[in-house]
Enzyme design. Sequence first.
Site, short mmCIF file in Angstrom:
data_model
loop_
_atom_site.label_atom_id
_atom_site.label_comp_id
_atom_site.label_asym_id
_atom_site.label_seq_id
_atom_site.Cartn_x
_atom_site.Cartn_y
_atom_site.Cartn_z
N SER A 204 32.35 48.76 51.63
CA SER A 204 33.13 49.58 50.69
C SER A 204 32.67 51.03 50.82
O SER A 204 31.50 51.28 51.15
CB SER A 204 32.90 49.12 49.25
OG SER A 204 33.48 50.03 48.34
N TYR B 296 27.27 46.22 42.25
CA TYR B 296 28.24 46.25 43.35
C TYR B 296 27.79 47.23 44.44
O TYR B 296 27.74 46.89 45.62
CB TYR B 296 29.60 46.64 42.80
CG TYR B 296 30.73 46.60 43.81
CD1 TYR B 296 31.40 45.41 44.08
CD2 TYR B 296 31.14 47.75 44.47
CE1 TYR B 296 32.46 45.38 44.99
CE2 TYR B 296 32.18 47.73 45.38
CZ TYR B 296 32.84 46.54 45.64
OH TYR B 296 33.88 46.51 46.54
N1 LIG Z 1 40.54 46.30 46.84
C1 LIG Z 1 39.80 47.38 47.05
O1 LIG Z 1 40.17 48.51 46.65
C2 LIG Z 1 38.49 47.27 47.79
C3 LIG Z 1 37.83 48.45 48.13
C4 LIG Z 1 36.63 48.38 48.82
C5 LIG Z 1 36.09 47.15 49.17
N2 LIG Z 1 36.75 46.01 48.82
C6 LIG Z 1 36.13 44.74 49.22
O2 LIG Z 1 37.08 43.91 49.83
C7 LIG Z 1 36.72 42.54 49.63
C8 LIG Z 1 37.94 41.80 49.09
O3 LIG Z 1 38.28 42.35 47.84
P1 LIG Z 1 39.76 42.29 47.23
O4 LIG Z 1 40.05 43.63 46.67
O5 LIG Z 1 40.70 41.69 48.20
O6 LIG Z 1 39.46 41.34 45.97
P2 LIG Z 1 40.22 40.05 45.42
O7 LIG Z 1 39.58 39.78 44.09
O8 LIG Z 1 41.70 40.22 45.48
O9 LIG Z 1 39.81 38.91 46.46
C9 LIG Z 1 38.50 38.43 46.54
C10 LIG Z 1 38.54 36.94 46.81
O10 LIG Z 1 37.18 36.47 46.91
C11 LIG Z 1 37.10 35.27 46.15
N3 LIG Z 1 35.73 35.04 45.70
C12 LIG Z 1 35.07 35.73 44.72
N4 LIG Z 1 33.83 35.20 44.56
C13 LIG Z 1 33.72 34.19 45.44
C14 LIG Z 1 32.68 33.26 45.73
N5 LIG Z 1 31.50 33.28 45.09
N6 LIG Z 1 32.90 32.35 46.72
C15 LIG Z 1 34.09 32.30 47.36
N7 LIG Z 1 35.12 33.13 47.11
C16 LIG Z 1 34.93 34.07 46.16
C17 LIG Z 1 38.05 35.47 45.00
O11 LIG Z 1 38.40 34.24 44.37
C18 LIG Z 1 39.22 36.15 45.68
O12 LIG Z 1 40.14 35.22 46.21
C19 LIG Z 1 35.54 42.54 48.67
O13 LIG Z 1 34.33 42.42 49.39
C20 LIG Z 1 35.61 43.92 48.04
O14 LIG Z 1 34.36 44.36 47.60
C21 LIG Z 1 37.93 46.03 48.14
#
Ligand SMILES: NC(=O)c1ccc[n+]([C@@H]2O[C@H](COP(=O)([O-])OP(=O)(O)OC[C@H]3O[C@@H](n4cnc5c(N)ncnc54)[C@H](O)[C@@H]3O)[C@@H](O)[C@H]2O)c1
Length: 245
Positions: free
Chosen positions: A134, A147
């Site tokens: 991130s 985080y």
């Molecule tokens: N969306 C953003 O703006 C953004 C920005 C920077 C980084 N990220 C990173 O991208 C990645 C995905 O995030 P996203 O935005 O798609 O989130 P999201 O919440 O839409 O998806 C995350 C998924 O991970 C699953 N999950 C959570 N804890 C878990 C566990 N202990 N075991 C198995 N599955 C688990 C959730 O059920 C969900 O399906 C993350 O690492 C997040 O930190 C997202």
Amino acid sequence: MIKTYIVTGASSGIGHQITLDLLKAGSQVGVIDVKSLPDDLKSAESEGRLIFHDGDCSNESDVKALVRKVRERWQRLDGLVNNAGFMIRKPIKDLSLEEWQKVLGTNLTSVFLFARETQTLLSKHKGSIINICSTRATQSEANTESYSATKGAILALTHSLAISLGPDIRVNCISPGWIDVRSEAEKKKEPLKRSDHEQHPVGRVGQPGDISSFVQFLFGDHSGFITGQEFVIDGGMSKKMIYEE
Ligand SMILES: NC(=O)c1ccc[n+]([C@@H]2O[C@H](COP(=O)([O-])OP(=O)(O)OC[C@H]3O[C@@H](n4cnc5c(N)ncnc54)[C@H](O)[C@@H]3O)[C@@H](O)[C@H]2O)c1
């Protein structure tokens, strides 16, 4: 030869899009999530092109179970996407040790566990690991310590693993900025504002496909000289001067 991948956190958001796109490209995918499998991945599961492990990526026996299922069914692994992650936004005075450890477990320990458990399979076919990091690894809003700590650690773990696991396995990370991962219903209920888009140097908020297309590049045939790196995909936001007028 059919390419085979593992994606963590594939039931929604970025991991869901990555999984859809890998399947669309003809690959087979093993996934783990604490949420149930979304409907649009169920046909791949019934065709035997997707293995869903209903489990927690911070749990050692769940990680071992998914890797075992992939090994037994397909006997190969070309890539791993450590994507699962979540944020707790809370003043540090109110953050319990249990909450801190839960964030570290899901976001960081899972990366260690999956890298360790997949090393043997990945090294057989010069596979690669992509960690979803991130821009918060290097920039912060208040009250996001657990985080940020995990994302900073993923950045370091990425180059550390690249040095230890090379030349057999390449390891890189992608740092997304703001990616709109809400459901269509949520987007309709509360559409993004014009200023949400316009503040980005590219003129828009990111979509899961912006990350997934780069995953395809890193897993493709033209990235063989790239390892240990961070790729920031944030529409240019982290390059803006943000001093107030
Ligand atoms: N969306 C953003 O703006 C953004 C920005 C920077 C980084 N990220 C990173 O991208 C990645 C995905 O995030 P996203 O935005 O798609 O989130 P999201 O919440 O839409 O998806 C995350 C998924 O991970 C699953 N999950 C959570 N804890 C878990 C566990 N202990 N075991 C198995 N599955 C688990 C959730 O059920 C969900 O399906 C993350 O690492 C997040 O930190 C997202």
